[in-house]
Design a protein around this motif. Sequence first.
Motif, short mmCIF file in Angstrom:
data_model
loop_
_atom_site.label_atom_id
_atom_site.label_comp_id
_atom_site.label_asym_id
_atom_site.label_seq_id
_atom_site.Cartn_x
_atom_site.Cartn_y
_atom_site.Cartn_z
N TRP A 184 66.20 -7.93 19.08
CA TRP A 184 65.09 -6.97 19.00
C TRP A 184 65.15 -6.27 17.66
CZ3 TRP A 184 68.71 -6.98 23.05
CH2 TRP A 184 68.28 -7.60 24.23
N VAL A 231 67.48 -0.22 25.28
CA VAL A 231 67.95 -0.21 23.89
C VAL A 231 67.00 0.62 23.02
CG1 VAL A 231 68.16 -1.72 21.85
CG2 VAL A 231 69.26 -2.37 24.02
N ILE A 271 75.53 -6.20 20.81
CA ILE A 271 75.97 -5.63 22.09
C ILE A 271 76.44 -6.77 22.99
CG2 ILE A 271 75.22 -4.40 24.18
CD1 ILE A 271 72.94 -3.22 22.44
N THR A 313 76.44 -7.93 38.68
CA THR A 313 77.44 -7.83 39.75
C THR A 313 77.62 -6.41 40.29
OG1 THR A 313 79.15 -7.52 38.10
CG2 THR A 313 78.80 -9.78 38.90
N GLY A 314 76.91 -5.44 39.69
CA GLY A 314 76.99 -4.08 40.22
C GLY A 314 78.00 -3.18 39.52
N SER A 370 76.01 -2.22 34.41
CA SER A 370 75.81 -2.73 33.05
C SER A 370 74.96 -1.78 32.22
CB SER A 370 75.18 -4.12 33.07
OG SER A 370 74.00 -4.13 33.87
N ALA A 383 74.53 1.49 32.44
CA ALA A 383 75.23 2.74 32.09
C ALA A 383 76.28 2.48 31.01
CB ALA A 383 75.89 3.35 33.32
#
Length: 489
Positions: free
Chosen positions: A63, A89, A121, A165-166, A169, A171
């Motif tokens: 981006w 982002v 990232i 997967t919880g 990601s 945060a």
Amino acid sequence: MGTPIVVSAPGKVLIAGGYLVLDPAYSGLVVSTSSRFYTVIRAETSTTSRICVRSPQFTNATWDYNVSSVAAQVTVEPSPENASKNKFVHLALQKTITLAVEVKGASSVKDILSKGTDIAIVGGNDFYSQRAQLEARNLPRTLESLSKLTPFAYTGVELANVHKTGLGSSAALITSLVSALLVYLQVIPESSLTEGDNQGRRLAHNLAQYVHCFAQGKVGSGFDVAAAVFGSHLYTRFQASVIQPLMDDQVVPLFPVISPSNSEWNYNIGDFKLPPLTRMMLADVDAGSDTPSLVGKVLKWRQESRDTANALWTTLDSLNQELAKTLLQLSELYSRNEKAYIDVVTHAASLSASEWSTLTMSKDPVISAFVKVRNTTESIRGKMREMGTLCDVPIEPIEQTKLLDACVSLPGVIGGGVPGAGGYDAIWLLVFDPPGSSEELPSERVGGLWQSYTELDVSPLLASESMAKGARIEKLADIAGLKEAVGSA
Ligand SMILES: Nc1ncnc2c1ncn2[C@@H]1O[C@H](COP(=O)(O)OP(=O)(O)OP(=O)(O)O)[C@@H](O)[C@H]1O
Ligand SMILES: C[C@@](O)(CCOP(=O)(O)O)CC(=O)O
């Protein structure tokens, strides 16, 4: 090109306090994970102040942003040529640069950004399901197989289609990006992220909370961002009203609200860590649930059945506090008498919990504390199931009850539960991790059960607890696979 700024931030597992943590009257027990997000920022040598953000684990994930300014107002606009959008982002860039201009002045910020900026990232493999990668390489779903995968592996899909997967990601991503930018723009010194709690770290926390809420379009409890910034802790949330003036995006100065000296930031980060010689284990159970809809139903029930709900939450909260206290007490018992503690762990690691009382040292304070952890985690599970039944929400559905029961009856497993909101997502376990053992380790026993389990599709995660306290400055060369993953600008 100078030395890059690299900042990592861990993922999270809410082991106790799901739902309750939404209310500032209660707290949540959050463990930060060894799996982390990394943001790598480098100055370019171009003639424009373009910012290029890349997520090399995904397709169509570059981006470009143009930075323009009118007087002291700096605007970050996505380039029309971008193949996809990334609201998280974009907002992190816009809000962090705006804050930097307020604190350091427009000319300082424009100067730093003037030659262009490259930002890469990446997130540890645990943040995204590795089922497809393991299958493609014909590897069984084990911790050993996971450790053979390339770090920060390419997922082969667009971000929008990845199976998360919880571990939080968004945060961890926002925290590492916002913190790295604050350092890069010289708003906070690097020492803010090498030392423990301090004003710079708190500024990064407040800003990351705001950006995360703004990107999600709602103010959640914020335990995930707090774990990414501060590491494992006992979390009590901030009141939503502190950022309300900024949530409708009215142009107001950010700093008076975001500043750590704004006393309306009334969150609390209580001391917490898992005990020595234990290991947290995590597995994704792949059925997935929609957290916001579970939350909506639980909160509606709480509104409608105030008395029952308050009584249940009061009991749950005292169990959660008991769990936090006992786990912390174990660290203290370790530092008081290491040898006695190691003896208990070594012996208990090969026994099922019902056999712990047969140990000759069964009156030992360490054994008693582990028994209490066991009983408390079981009681918490019971109360969470009760809440699920009362609200008609699958917090610990029968399939997960069966799996957890099978796990906690294995020798060396201390306790476990469903993390966060529960609901067909994942399980966590705490197992003994004895030093220098020649016997099968509890984690290996658990791994064996997960691999042969057929009633649910269980896939382990590599993560254990992160001992580093939250977001931190890294050296590119120190993190295995990071340099290769982020490539050159
Ligand atoms: N590697 C990445 N690079 C850039 N942006 C990312 C990356 N990973 C996640 N994101 C951002 O985070 C958003 C996902 O946020 P969302 O709130 O849906 O996930 P989450 O609830 O934090 O996920 P989980 O807890 O399951 O990890 C993505 O749409 C994207 O904007
Ligand atoms: C239900 C809740 O308390 C926890 C959700 O946790 P998780 O995303 O399932 O790990 C919601 C929140 O705290 O924001």
